[in-house]
Scaffold this motif. Structure first.
Motif, PDB file in Angstrom:
ATOM      1  N   LEU A   1     -67.681  13.689   2.123  1.00 37.08           N
ATOM      2  CA  LEU A   1     -67.687  12.259   2.073  1.00 37.08           C
ATOM      3  C   LEU A   1     -67.272  11.912   0.400  1.00 37.08           C
ATOM      4  CD1 LEU A   1     -70.257  11.486   4.637  1.00 37.08           C
ATOM      5  CD2 LEU A   1     -67.861  10.964   4.898  1.00 37.08           C
ATOM      6  N   GLY A   2     -66.952  12.999  -0.414  1.00 41.18           N
ATOM      7  CA  GLY A   2     -66.852  12.509  -1.670  1.00 41.18           C
ATOM      8  C   GLY A   2     -67.943  12.815  -2.585  1.00 41.18           C
ATOM      9  N   ARG A   3     -68.916  11.998  -2.393  1.00 42.30           N
ATOM     10  CA  ARG A   3     -70.160  12.281  -3.268  1.00 42.30           C
ATOM     11  C   ARG A   3     -71.344  13.096  -2.585  1.00 42.30           C
ATOM     12  NH1 ARG A   3     -71.227   6.090  -5.275  1.00 42.30           N
ATOM     13  NH2 ARG A   3     -69.233   5.955  -6.265  1.00 42.30           N
ATOM     14  N   GLU A   4     -71.048  13.508  -1.193  1.00 44.54           N
ATOM     15  CA  GLU A   4     -72.072  14.282  -0.523  1.00 44.54           C
ATOM     16  C   GLU A   4     -71.297  14.856   0.467  1.00 44.54           C
ATOM     17  OE1 GLU A   4     -75.044  11.765   0.974  1.00 44.54           O
ATOM     18  OE2 GLU A   4     -73.702  11.246   2.834  1.00 44.54           O
ATOM     19  N   ALA A   5     -71.936  15.955   1.134  1.00 47.73           N
ATOM     20  CA  ALA A   5     -71.211  16.585   2.225  1.00 47.73           C
ATOM     21  C   ALA A   5     -72.372  16.752   3.167  1.00 47.73           C
ATOM     22  CB  ALA A   5     -70.698  18.022   1.770  1.00 47.73           C
ATOM     23  N   ARG A   6     -72.017  16.588   4.532  1.00 50.95           N
ATOM     24  CA  ARG A   6     -72.984  16.515   5.744  1.00 50.95           C
ATOM     25  C   ARG A   6     -72.882  17.814   6.332  1.00 50.95           C
ATOM     26  NH1 ARG A   6     -73.634  10.633   7.315  1.00 50.95           N
ATOM     27  NH2 ARG A   6     -73.691   9.751   5.140  1.00 50.95           N
ATOM     28  N   LEU A   7     -74.219  18.393   6.774  1.00 50.32           N
ATOM     29  CA  LEU A   7     -74.131  19.405   7.306  1.00 50.32           C
ATOM     30  C   LEU A   7     -74.399  19.193   8.931  1.00 50.32           C
ATOM     31  CD1 LEU A   7     -74.521  22.419   8.053  1.00 50.32           C
ATOM     32  CD2 LEU A   7     -76.739  22.480   7.148  1.00 50.32           C
ATOM     33  N   LEU A   8     -73.565  19.654   9.731  1.00 49.98           N
ATOM     34  CA  LEU A   8     -73.665  19.314  11.088  1.00 49.98           C
ATOM     35  C   LEU A   8     -73.629  20.714  11.965  1.00 49.98           C
ATOM     36  CD1 LEU A   8     -70.957  16.452  11.705  1.00 49.98           C
ATOM     37  CD2 LEU A   8     -73.491  16.258  11.144  1.00 49.98           C
ATOM     38  N   THR A   9     -74.253  20.862  13.237  1.00 48.97           N
ATOM     39  CA  THR A   9     -74.324  22.241  13.906  1.00 48.97           C
ATOM     40  C   THR A   9     -73.515  21.912  15.297  1.00 48.97           C
ATOM     41  OG1 THR A   9     -76.418  22.052  14.557  1.00 48.97           O
ATOM     42  CG2 THR A   9     -75.809  23.502  12.583  1.00 48.97           C
ATOM     43  N   PHE A  10     -73.105  22.845  15.798  1.00 48.11           N
ATOM     44  CA  PHE A  10     -72.569  22.748  17.233  1.00 48.11           C
ATOM     45  C   PHE A  10     -73.295  23.580  17.969  1.00 48.11           C
ATOM     46  CE2 PHE A  10     -69.209  23.678  20.624  1.00 48.11           C
ATOM     47  CZ  PHE A  10     -69.087  22.678  21.096  1.00 48.11           C
ATOM     48  N   VAL A  11     -74.267  23.273  18.622  1.00 52.57           N
ATOM     49  CA  VAL A  11     -75.229  24.362  19.549  1.00 52.57           C
ATOM     50  C   VAL A  11     -75.442  23.738  20.827  1.00 52.57           C
ATOM     51  CG1 VAL A  11     -77.631  25.060  19.547  1.00 52.57           C
ATOM     52  CG2 VAL A  11     -76.636  24.776  17.230  1.00 52.57           C
ATOM     53  N   ASP A  12     -75.350  24.390  21.658  1.00 52.42           N
ATOM     54  CA  ASP A  12     -75.524  24.006  23.126  1.00 52.42           C
ATOM     55  C   ASP A  12     -74.537  23.177  23.704  1.00 52.42           C
ATOM     56  OD1 ASP A  12     -77.576  25.843  23.498  1.00 52.42           O
ATOM     57  OD2 ASP A  12     -79.081  24.394  23.207  1.00 52.42           O
ATOM     58  N   CYS A  13     -73.027  23.273  23.058  1.00 56.71           N
ATOM     59  CA  CYS A  13     -72.168  22.356  23.309  1.00 56.71           C
ATOM     60  C   CYS A  13     -72.298  20.926  22.688  1.00 56.71           C
ATOM     61  CB  CYS A  13     -71.881  22.465  24.597  1.00 56.71           C
ATOM     62  SG  CYS A  13     -70.757  23.961  25.045  1.00 56.71           S
ATOM     63  N   ALA A  14     -73.103  20.708  21.811  1.00 61.99           N
ATOM     64  CA  ALA A  14     -73.373  19.293  21.352  1.00 61.99           C
ATOM     65  C   ALA A  14     -73.390  19.550  19.727  1.00 61.99           C
ATOM     66  CB  ALA A  14     -74.859  18.997  21.663  1.00 61.99           C
ATOM     67  N   VAL A  15     -72.717  18.511  19.255  1.00 65.19           N
ATOM     68  CA  VAL A  15     -72.538  18.331  17.615  1.00 65.19           C
ATOM     69  C   VAL A  15     -74.062  17.553  17.386  1.00 65.19           C
ATOM     70  CG1 VAL A  15     -71.298  17.182  15.912  1.00 65.19           C
ATOM     71  CG2 VAL A  15     -70.211  18.054  17.761  1.00 65.19           C
ATOM     72  N   THR A  16     -74.792  18.181  16.522  1.00 64.06           N
ATOM     73  CA  THR A  16     -75.979  17.666  15.935  1.00 64.06           C
ATOM     74  C   THR A  16     -76.033  17.402  14.408  1.00 64.06           C
ATOM     75  OG1 THR A  16     -76.987  18.816  17.921  1.00 64.06           O
ATOM     76  CG2 THR A  16     -78.331  18.119  16.297  1.00 64.06           C
ATOM     77  N   ALA A  17     -76.675  16.614  13.895  1.00 63.62           N
ATOM     78  CA  ALA A  17     -76.982  16.503  12.534  1.00 63.62           C
ATOM     79  C   ALA A  17     -78.179  17.257  12.184  1.00 63.62           C
ATOM     80  CB  ALA A  17     -77.129  15.051  12.212  1.00 63.62           C
ATOM     81  N   THR A  18     -77.897  18.172  11.384  1.00 62.69           N
ATOM     82  CA  THR A  18     -78.908  19.154  10.795  1.00 62.69           C
ATOM     83  C   THR A  18     -79.921  18.296   9.989  1.00 62.69           C
ATOM     84  OG1 THR A  18     -77.571  21.060  11.088  1.00 62.69           O
ATOM     85  CG2 THR A  18     -79.352  21.238   9.762  1.00 62.69           C
ATOM     86  N   THR A  19     -81.073  18.648  10.189  1.00 57.32           N
ATOM     87  CA  THR A  19     -82.333  17.806   9.333  1.00 57.32           C
ATOM     88  C   THR A  19     -82.967  18.822   8.271  1.00 57.32           C
ATOM     89  OG1 THR A  19     -83.908  17.956  10.848  1.00 57.32           O
ATOM     90  CG2 THR A  19     -82.458  16.248  11.060  1.00 57.32           C
ATOM     91  N   ASP A  20     -83.707  18.169   7.583  1.00 54.74           N
ATOM     92  CA  ASP A  20     -84.469  18.926   6.583  1.00 54.74           C
ATOM     93  C   ASP A  20     -85.945  18.846   7.363  1.00 54.74           C
ATOM     94  OD1 ASP A  20     -85.725  16.557   5.992  1.00 54.74           O
ATOM     95  OD2 ASP A  20     -84.802  16.697   3.861  1.00 54.74           O
ATOM     96  N   SER A  21     -87.033  19.417   6.568  1.00 53.84           N
ATOM     97  CA  SER A  21     -88.292  19.599   7.250  1.00 53.84           C
ATOM     98  C   SER A  21     -88.878  18.159   7.443  1.00 53.84           C
ATOM     99  CB  SER A  21     -89.385  20.551   6.450  1.00 53.84           C
ATOM    100  OG  SER A  21     -89.512  19.944   5.065  1.00 53.84           O
ATOM    101  N   SER A  22     -88.439  17.077   6.606  1.00 53.20           N
ATOM    102  CA  SER A  22     -88.968  15.933   6.927  1.00 53.20           C
ATOM    103  C   SER A  22     -88.349  14.864   7.761  1.00 53.20           C
ATOM    104  CB  SER A  22     -89.014  14.963   5.565  1.00 53.20           C
ATOM    105  OG  SER A  22     -87.645  14.771   5.299  1.00 53.20           O
ATOM    106  N   GLY A  23     -87.246  15.539   8.477  1.00 49.96           N
ATOM    107  CA  GLY A  23     -86.578  14.957   9.433  1.00 49.96           C
ATOM    108  C   GLY A  23     -85.291  14.245   8.816  1.00 49.96           C
TER     109      GLY A  23
END
Length: 183
Positions: free
Chosen positions: A64-86
């Motif tokens: 997104l220019g200033r940051e890059a988001r990490l998403l995963t594709f698990v169990d046929c679902a796109v999910t936003a990956t989180t850190d330990s604080s959520g």
């Protein structure tokens, strides 16, 4: 992407309802809105990396220019990956001094996700790589070990230019990866 060997398709929509999604060869679709005030058109790459347990996880890196988001594709679902604080796990692209890029690195025969920081020091550049530890579901990420992978490098050397991109394998976001359509 879903592991069945058939060709699946990743996609981005543009505008105020910016969305990243994956449609499998069977027609199943999963998507996730990309909430961002960034006026820069989104771009993305999709790749497979190793989790800490050695299993494979399909990741999407949305630039997104200033940051890059990490998403995963698990169990046929796109999910936003989180850190330990959520909180969503994001990579800095040089605006807060934490990093300049993200990529996939071959480490001991495994394709690992890594945050990258290219910093100019005197006449050369230093590149630091921080491995990202993903759990086996890809839903939780944390910073792993960091190491300097180049020092005194020239500005145009591949190790420096790669450290300032969002890439995985041969795909670079915005240059061969997915790009948000013009609105």
């Amino acid at each position: 992407m879903d592991g069945d060997g058939a060709a699946d398709t990743a996609w981005l929509t543009g505008g105020a309802d910016r969305t990243f999604g994956i449609t499998t060869a069977s027609g199943a679709t999963s998507s996730l809105p990309i909430d961002s005030a960034s006026p820069i058109a989104a771009s993305a790459v999709v790749g497979t990396v190793s989790a800490v347990d050695g299993s494979d996880v399909t990741v999407a890196l949305v630039d997104l220019g200033r940051e890059a988001r990490l998403l995963t594709f698990v169990d046929c679902a796109v999910t936003a990956t989180t850190d330990s604080s959520g909180a969503p796990y994001v990579f800095d692209r040089g605006f807060t001094g934490q990093g300049t890029g993200v990529g996939c690195s071959d480490v001991d025969g495994e394709n690992r996700l890594a945050g990258l920081l290219a910093s100019q020091e005197g006449d050369g550049w230093t590149v630091t790589r921080t491995l990202i530890d993903l759990d086996d579901s890809g839903r939780l990420a944390s910073n792993g070990t960091s190491e300097v992978v180049a020092s005194g490098a020239g500005q145009d050397e591949p190790v420096v230019t790669t450290a300032q991109e969002v890439s995985c394998g041969d795909l670079v976001a915005g240059a061969g990866g997915l790009s948000e359509p013009a609105s």
